[in-house]
Design an enzyme around this catalytic site. Structure first.
Site, PDB file in Angstrom:
ATOM      1  N   GLY A   2       0.772  -1.239   0.000  1.00 24.97           N
ATOM      2  CA  GLY A   2       0.000   0.000   0.000  1.00 24.97           C
ATOM      3  C   GLY A   2       0.801   1.285   0.000  1.00 24.97           C
ATOM      4  N   SER A   3       2.031   1.275  -0.550  1.00 18.99           N
ATOM      5  CA  SER A   3       2.788   2.539  -0.541  1.00 18.99           C
ATOM      6  C   SER A   3       2.201   3.543  -1.532  1.00 18.99           C
ATOM      7  CB  SER A   3       4.275   2.298  -0.807  1.00 18.99           C
ATOM      8  OG  SER A   3       4.521   1.969  -2.143  1.00 18.99           O
ATOM      9  N   ASN A   4       1.717   3.087  -2.669  1.00 20.02           N
ATOM     10  CA  ASN A   4       1.059   4.018  -3.600  1.00 20.02           C
ATOM     11  C   ASN A   4      -0.247   4.536  -3.003  1.00 20.02           C
ATOM     12  OD1 ASN A   4       2.424   4.378  -6.367  1.00 20.02           O
ATOM     13  ND2 ASN A   4       2.700   2.199  -5.938  1.00 20.02           N
ATOM     14  N   ARG A  16     -15.641 -14.360 -10.088  1.00 21.09           N
ATOM     15  CA  ARG A  16     -15.086 -12.999 -10.081  1.00 21.09           C
ATOM     16  C   ARG A  16     -16.184 -11.926 -10.097  1.00 21.09           C
ATOM     17  NH1 ARG A  16     -11.375 -10.754 -15.007  1.00 21.09           N
ATOM     18  NH2 ARG A  16     -13.196 -11.379 -16.165  1.00 21.09           N
ATOM     19  N   ASN A  74      -4.629   2.682 -12.975  1.00 27.82           N
ATOM     20  CA  ASN A  74      -3.688   1.719 -12.398  1.00 27.82           C
ATOM     21  C   ASN A  74      -2.270   2.253 -12.571  1.00 27.82           C
ATOM     22  OD1 ASN A  74      -2.750  -0.775 -11.294  1.00 27.82           O
ATOM     23  ND2 ASN A  74      -2.291  -1.505 -13.364  1.00 27.82           N
ATOM     24  N   HIS A  92       1.672   0.712 -13.104  1.00 32.81           N
ATOM     25  CA  HIS A  92       2.386  -0.526 -13.422  1.00 32.81           C
ATOM     26  C   HIS A  92       3.883  -0.219 -13.485  1.00 32.81           C
ATOM     27  CE1 HIS A  92       2.914  -4.549 -14.993  1.00 32.81           C
ATOM     28  NE2 HIS A  92       3.722  -4.052 -15.911  1.00 32.81           N
ATOM     29  N   GLU A 118     -10.518  -3.847 -20.148  1.00 28.83           N
ATOM     30  CA  GLU A 118     -10.735  -5.268 -19.839  1.00 28.83           C
ATOM     31  C   GLU A 118      -9.488  -6.126 -20.004  1.00 28.83           C
ATOM     32  OE1 GLU A 118     -14.279  -6.654 -21.804  1.00 28.83           O
ATOM     33  OE2 GLU A 118     -15.332  -4.838 -21.201  1.00 28.83           O
ATOM     34  N   GLU A 125       7.126   6.125  -8.670  1.00 29.58           N
ATOM     35  CA  GLU A 125       5.712   5.774  -8.846  1.00 29.58           C
ATOM     36  C   GLU A 125       4.791   6.733  -8.091  1.00 29.58           C
ATOM     37  OE1 GLU A 125       4.535   1.719  -8.224  1.00 29.58           O
ATOM     38  OE2 GLU A 125       6.356   0.927  -9.103  1.00 29.58           O
TER      39      GLU A 125
HETATM   40  C1  GRF Z   1       3.846  -1.235  -7.381  1.00 29.07           C
HETATM   41  O1  GRF Z   1       5.093  -1.549  -7.901  1.00 29.07           O
HETATM   42  C2  GRF Z   1       2.863  -0.956  -8.486  1.00 29.07           C
HETATM   43  O2  GRF Z   1       3.441  -0.383  -9.612  1.00 29.07           O
HETATM   44  C3  GRF Z   1       2.358  -2.345  -8.819  1.00 29.07           C
HETATM   45  O3  GRF Z   1       2.304  -3.020  -7.596  1.00 29.07           O
HETATM   46  C4  GRF Z   1       3.209  -2.436  -6.667  1.00 29.07           C
HETATM   47  C5  GRF Z   1       2.398  -2.020  -5.485  1.00 29.07           C
HETATM   48  O4  GRF Z   1       3.187  -1.499  -4.453  1.00 29.07           O
HETATM   49  N1  GRF Z   1       1.094  -2.291  -9.519  1.00 29.07           N
HETATM   50  P1  GRF Z   1       2.485  -0.757  -3.253  1.00 29.07           P
HETATM   51  O5  GRF Z   1       1.508  -1.762  -2.643  1.00 29.07           O
HETATM   52  O6  GRF Z   1       1.782   0.448  -3.780  1.00 29.07           O
HETATM   53  O7  GRF Z   1       3.584  -0.413  -2.306  1.00 29.07           O
END
Ligand code: GRF
Length: 204
Positions: free
Chosen positions: A11-13, A64, A106, A108, A141, A173
């Site tokens: 959960g850092s993002n 799902r 999202n 990535h 999708e 990020e």
């Molecule tokens: C990040 O590298 C993001 O790009 C990818 O998953 C990772 C999640 O990291 N989708 P965090 O949980 O946000 O720390």
């Protein structure tokens, strides 16, 4: 704008987004909920510490669509208009995408369309690219496929392992994601086909 964040782990993002909203960097918005498909996700504790409503909604053995329907319901109940995936390890169903058209983002850890899917940093190392990075994109999708909003390049060093590259990409990020969300919340971008561009002054 009410924002919902989906996580599966660290959960850092997510935390960077919460901080950007709470500090007013992303103006006129609120993180209405952080939802994890894993009850053990570290990010849930971090969100709670920041006073954010958290929910753990496990898929269990359900199809799902049923799992997604429960998440959509919790988001809609809180009037969420923008959904940010932040390390959410599931592919969303078409129903989920349709419930929030052009309103799911999202991040990535590669320069898409290279190295989609799991272990993007290891894929970059194995391929031997000299530059990788991260991408913020709309979710459609297909896996890691939607229109690209922002990208940041990061050099791949000779001594890099997947872990060291992942750590260096992660440093970028958080800023990339929060700046992209700010632009969307503040209505500064528009979508033309696959291209996401700055809103032109005469477009109203
Ligand atoms: C990040 O590298 C993001 O790009 C990818 O998953 C990772 C999640 O990291 N989708 P965090 O949980 O946000 O720390």
């Amino acid at each position: 704008m009410k924002i919902g964040i989906l996580i599966s782990g660290r959960g850092s993002n997510m935390l960077a987004i919460v901080k950007a909203v709470q500090s007013g960097f992303i103006s006129g918005s609120e993180v209405a909920a952080v939802i994890s498909d894993k009850a053990s996700a570290e990010g849930l504790i971090k969100a709670k510490e920041r006073g954010i409503k958290t929910l753990a909604i496990a898929k269990n053995k359900r199809p799902r669509e049923e799992h997604d329907a429960e998440i959509i319901c919790e988001l809609k109940k809180r009037n969420v208009e923008l959904v940010c995936l932040a390390g959410y390890m599931r592919l969303l169903s078409p129903e989920f995408i349709r419930a929030f058209p052009n309103r799911i983002l999202n991040i990535h850890p590669s320069l898409l369309p290279s190295f989609k899917g799991l272990d993007a940093q290891q894929q970059a190392i194995d391929y031997g690219v000299k530059v990788s990075g991260c991408t913020v994109h709309f979710v459609d999708e297909d896996l890691d496929h939607g229109a690209i909003i922002a990208q940041k390049t990061v050099e791949v060093l000779d001594k890099d392992t997947a872990g060291s590259l992942a750590a260096r990409i992660l440093e970028y990020e958080h800023a990339l994601y929060t700046h992209a969300i700010k632009k969307i919340v503040e209505g500064e971008i528009e979508i033309r086909g696959r291209r996401v561009i700055a809103k032109q002054p005469n477009d109203g």
